[in-house]
Design a protein around this motif. Structure first.
Motif, PDB file in Angstrom:
ATOM      1  N   GLU A  21      -1.250 -13.158  -1.107  1.00 20.03           N
ATOM      2  CA  GLU A  21      -1.003 -12.372  -2.482  1.00 20.03           C
ATOM      3  C   GLU A  21      -1.494 -10.853  -2.468  1.00 20.03           C
ATOM      4  O   GLU A  21      -0.933 -10.168  -2.847  1.00 20.03           O
ATOM      5  CB  GLU A  21      -1.417 -13.222  -3.600  1.00 20.03           C
ATOM      6  CG  GLU A  21      -0.723 -14.510  -3.668  1.00 20.03           C
ATOM      7  CD  GLU A  21      -1.168 -15.062  -4.981  1.00 20.03           C
ATOM      8  OE1 GLU A  21      -2.042 -14.588  -5.957  1.00 20.03           O
ATOM      9  OE2 GLU A  21      -0.742 -16.292  -5.221  1.00 20.03           O
ATOM     10  N   LEU A  22      -2.721 -10.870  -1.927  1.00 13.72           N
ATOM     11  CA  LEU A  22      -3.344  -9.540  -1.590  1.00 13.72           C
ATOM     12  C   LEU A  22      -2.552  -8.605  -0.640  1.00 13.72           C
ATOM     13  O   LEU A  22      -2.270  -7.450  -1.078  1.00 13.72           O
ATOM     14  CB  LEU A  22      -4.771  -9.656  -1.393  1.00 13.72           C
ATOM     15  CG  LEU A  22      -5.604  -8.257  -1.227  1.00 13.72           C
ATOM     16  CD1 LEU A  22      -5.515  -7.829  -2.815  1.00 13.72           C
ATOM     17  CD2 LEU A  22      -7.055  -8.469  -0.796  1.00 13.72           C
ATOM     18  N   ALA A  23      -2.180  -9.108   0.326  1.00  8.40           N
ATOM     19  CA  ALA A  23      -1.180  -8.454   1.265  1.00  8.40           C
ATOM     20  C   ALA A  23      -0.092  -7.905   0.839  1.00  8.40           C
ATOM     21  O   ALA A  23       0.393  -6.707   0.916  1.00  8.40           O
ATOM     22  CB  ALA A  23      -0.942  -9.322   2.396  1.00  8.40           C
ATOM     23  N   GLU A  24       0.393  -8.839  -0.073  1.00 10.32           N
ATOM     24  CA  GLU A  24       1.911  -8.451  -0.601  1.00 10.32           C
ATOM     25  C   GLU A  24       1.723  -7.342  -1.818  1.00 10.32           C
ATOM     26  O   GLU A  24       2.395  -6.502  -1.840  1.00 10.32           O
ATOM     27  CB  GLU A  24       2.461  -9.460  -1.478  1.00 10.32           C
ATOM     28  CG  GLU A  24       3.013 -10.679  -0.552  1.00 10.32           C
ATOM     29  CD  GLU A  24       3.434 -12.124  -1.285  1.00 10.32           C
ATOM     30  OE1 GLU A  24       3.476 -12.029  -2.287  1.00 10.32           O
ATOM     31  OE2 GLU A  24       3.610 -12.904  -0.420  1.00 10.32           O
ATOM     32  N   ARG A  25       0.548  -7.409  -2.275  1.00  7.41           N
ATOM     33  CA  ARG A  25       0.053  -6.408  -3.400  1.00  7.41           C
ATOM     34  C   ARG A  25       0.058  -4.942  -2.578  1.00  7.41           C
ATOM     35  O   ARG A  25       0.429  -4.014  -3.111  1.00  7.41           O
ATOM     36  CB  ARG A  25      -1.042  -6.701  -4.404  1.00  7.41           C
ATOM     37  CG  ARG A  25      -1.153  -5.679  -5.413  1.00  7.41           C
ATOM     38  CD  ARG A  25      -2.661  -5.974  -6.203  1.00  7.41           C
ATOM     39  NE  ARG A  25      -2.581  -7.164  -6.971  1.00  7.41           N
ATOM     40  CZ  ARG A  25      -2.226  -7.386  -8.169  1.00  7.41           C
ATOM     41  NH1 ARG A  25      -2.119  -6.170  -8.753  1.00  7.41           N
ATOM     42  NH2 ARG A  25      -2.168  -8.399  -8.832  1.00  7.41           N
ATOM     43  N   PHE A  26      -0.701  -5.172  -1.395  1.00  6.42           N
ATOM     44  CA  PHE A  26      -0.982  -3.836  -0.801  1.00  6.42           C
ATOM     45  C   PHE A  26       0.389  -3.145  -0.251  1.00  6.42           C
ATOM     46  O   PHE A  26       0.750  -1.803  -0.347  1.00  6.42           O
ATOM     47  CB  PHE A  26      -1.802  -4.131   0.333  1.00  6.42           C
ATOM     48  CG  PHE A  26      -3.259  -4.281   0.160  1.00  6.42           C
ATOM     49  CD1 PHE A  26      -3.979  -4.159  -1.210  1.00  6.42           C
ATOM     50  CD2 PHE A  26      -4.159  -3.967   1.353  1.00  6.42           C
ATOM     51  CE1 PHE A  26      -5.077  -4.330  -1.164  1.00  6.42           C
ATOM     52  CE2 PHE A  26      -5.357  -3.984   0.972  1.00  6.42           C
ATOM     53  CZ  PHE A  26      -6.089  -4.244  -0.329  1.00  6.42           C
ATOM     54  N   GLU A  27       1.225  -4.099   0.009  1.00  2.00           N
ATOM     55  CA  GLU A  27       2.660  -3.683   0.803  1.00  2.00           C
ATOM     56  C   GLU A  27       3.404  -3.012  -0.210  1.00  2.00           C
ATOM     57  O   GLU A  27       4.022  -1.903  -0.263  1.00  2.00           O
ATOM     58  CB  GLU A  27       3.263  -4.900   1.354  1.00  2.00           C
ATOM     59  CG  GLU A  27       4.703  -4.579   2.189  1.00  2.00           C
ATOM     60  CD  GLU A  27       5.235  -5.956   2.802  1.00  2.00           C
ATOM     61  OE1 GLU A  27       6.251  -5.480   3.264  1.00  2.00           O
ATOM     62  OE2 GLU A  27       4.509  -6.564   3.161  1.00  2.00           O
ATOM     63  N   ALA A  28       3.423  -3.719  -1.539  1.00  3.50           N
ATOM     64  CA  ALA A  28       4.269  -3.221  -2.887  1.00  3.50           C
ATOM     65  C   ALA A  28       3.793  -1.807  -3.158  1.00  3.50           C
ATOM     66  O   ALA A  28       4.353  -1.024  -3.844  1.00  3.50           O
ATOM     67  CB  ALA A  28       4.227  -4.059  -4.003  1.00  3.50           C
ATOM     68  N   LEU A  29       2.517  -1.346  -2.784  1.00  3.25           N
ATOM     69  CA  LEU A  29       1.825  -0.245  -3.454  1.00  3.25           C
ATOM     70  C   LEU A  29       1.835   0.980  -2.323  1.00  3.25           C
ATOM     71  O   LEU A  29       1.268   1.840  -2.407  1.00  3.25           O
ATOM     72  CB  LEU A  29       0.262  -0.537  -3.781  1.00  3.25           C
ATOM     73  CG  LEU A  29       0.236  -1.160  -5.063  1.00  3.25           C
ATOM     74  CD1 LEU A  29      -1.135  -1.420  -5.586  1.00  3.25           C
ATOM     75  CD2 LEU A  29       0.900  -0.443  -6.530  1.00  3.25           C
ATOM     76  N   GLY A  30       1.960   0.226  -1.031  1.00  5.54           N
ATOM     77  CA  GLY A  30       1.918   1.262  -0.003  1.00  5.54           C
ATOM     78  C   GLY A  30       0.639   1.519   0.580  1.00  5.54           C
ATOM     79  O   GLY A  30       0.160   2.507   0.914  1.00  5.54           O
ATOM     80  N   LEU A  31      -0.291   0.441   0.339  1.00  2.00           N
ATOM     81  CA  LEU A  31      -1.396   0.691   1.061  1.00  2.00           C
ATOM     82  C   LEU A  31      -1.615   0.183   2.164  1.00  2.00           C
ATOM     83  O   LEU A  31      -1.443  -0.960   2.428  1.00  2.00           O
ATOM     84  CB  LEU A  31      -2.486  -0.257  -0.131  1.00  2.00           C
ATOM     85  CG  LEU A  31      -2.463   0.178  -1.741  1.00  2.00           C
ATOM     86  CD1 LEU A  31      -3.379  -0.689  -2.517  1.00  2.00           C
ATOM     87  CD2 LEU A  31      -2.388   1.666  -1.829  1.00  2.00           C
ATOM     88  N   ARG A  32      -2.469   0.800   2.863  1.00  2.00           N
ATOM     89  CA  ARG A  32      -2.734   0.645   4.361  1.00  2.00           C
ATOM     90  C   ARG A  32      -4.058  -0.180   4.850  1.00  2.00           C
ATOM     91  O   ARG A  32      -4.980   0.319   4.080  1.00  2.00           O
ATOM     92  CB  ARG A  32      -2.466   1.700   5.413  1.00  2.00           C
ATOM     93  CG  ARG A  32      -1.155   1.888   5.415  1.00  2.00           C
ATOM     94  CD  ARG A  32      -0.560   2.759   6.625  1.00  2.00           C
ATOM     95  NE  ARG A  32       0.799   3.075   6.956  1.00  2.00           N
ATOM     96  CZ  ARG A  32       1.149   3.653   7.821  1.00  2.00           C
ATOM     97  NH1 ARG A  32       0.364   4.144   9.076  1.00  2.00           N
ATOM     98  NH2 ARG A  32       2.477   4.027   8.104  1.00  2.00           N
ATOM     99  N   SER A  33      -4.258  -1.007   5.454  1.00  2.00           N
ATOM    100  CA  SER A  33      -5.582  -1.619   5.807  1.00  2.00           C
ATOM    101  C   SER A  33      -5.577  -2.284   7.113  1.00  2.00           C
ATOM    102  O   SER A  33      -4.352  -2.364   7.473  1.00  2.00           O
ATOM    103  CB  SER A  33      -6.055  -2.740   4.727  1.00  2.00           C
ATOM    104  OG  SER A  33      -4.813  -3.855   4.845  1.00  2.00           O
TER     105      SER A  33
END
Length: 198
Positions: free
Chosen positions: A29-41
């Protein structure tokens, strides 16, 4: 408020992959949120860790500032998520004066932790603030973290370490409407000797 974090992401996040497969496995779920916001990690999986010492022994040489986290409540039952650099000596006796809490602080319960941050004891992380949809928890950041381009946090589980740029972490905070309070968490010797703690 920051939406997409792609613009102005800075060199710190440029080396991170577009898709963090290990984060997807550990915290989908955190990964999906990152992807939706364009955040890289970039996430490294490891055995569960419960202390800073255990984390240092297991994580290897992951660049950037590593964090430790305290989930606290004050006398009026206000909740605080305090995110400090791992070697910051946080004085719980005086911390309330720095963060605007009422009276001495104590640790929040595991039930509150699960309800507000969506994590189990031992896995408290700055990313947990994304689960506080009602805005109940006050987010407090150690000012020492602001000197680092890369910050490292648990990915909602102590079975991994996720690296993210400071800019992208702040984009996450903005997206979930949590404006962090940035304070000096560690009192120096002169402050302690004089009794000044703010």
């Amino acid at each position: 408020m920051v939406g997409q974090a792609g613009e102005g992401q800075g060199a710190a996040s440029a080396d991170f992959p577009e898709r963090d497969d290990i984060l997807q496995e550990l915290a989908p779920e955190l990964a999906e949120r990152f992807e939706a916001l364009g955040l890289r990690s970039r996430t490294v999986a490891h055995e569960p860790v419960y202390t800073v010492d255990e984390s240092q022994a297991l994580r290897g040489t992951i660049p950037g500032a590593h964090t430790k986290n305290l989930f606290l409540k004050d006398k009026k039952s206000r909740l605080f998520l305090v995110v400090a650099q791992e070697d910051t000596n946080v004085d719980l006796k005086t911390l309330h004066t720095r963060i605007g809490a009422q009276g001495r602080l104590s640790f929040g319960s595991p039930e509150q932790m699960r309800e507000r941050l969506g994590v189990e004891p031992g896995s408290v992380t700055a990313f947990g603030i994304a689960n506080d949809g009602e805005g109940v928890v006050t987010l407090v950041l150690d000012e020492r973290l602001m000197a680092h381009d890369i910050l490292n946090c648990h990915p909602l589980t102590n079975r991994g370490t996720t690296s993210i740029s400071r800019e992208h972490l702040f984009a996450l905070f903005a997206a979930v409407r949590h404006d962090p309070l940035i304070v000096r968490l560690e009192a120096d010797a002169a402050d302690l000797a004089s009794g000044q703690t703010s």
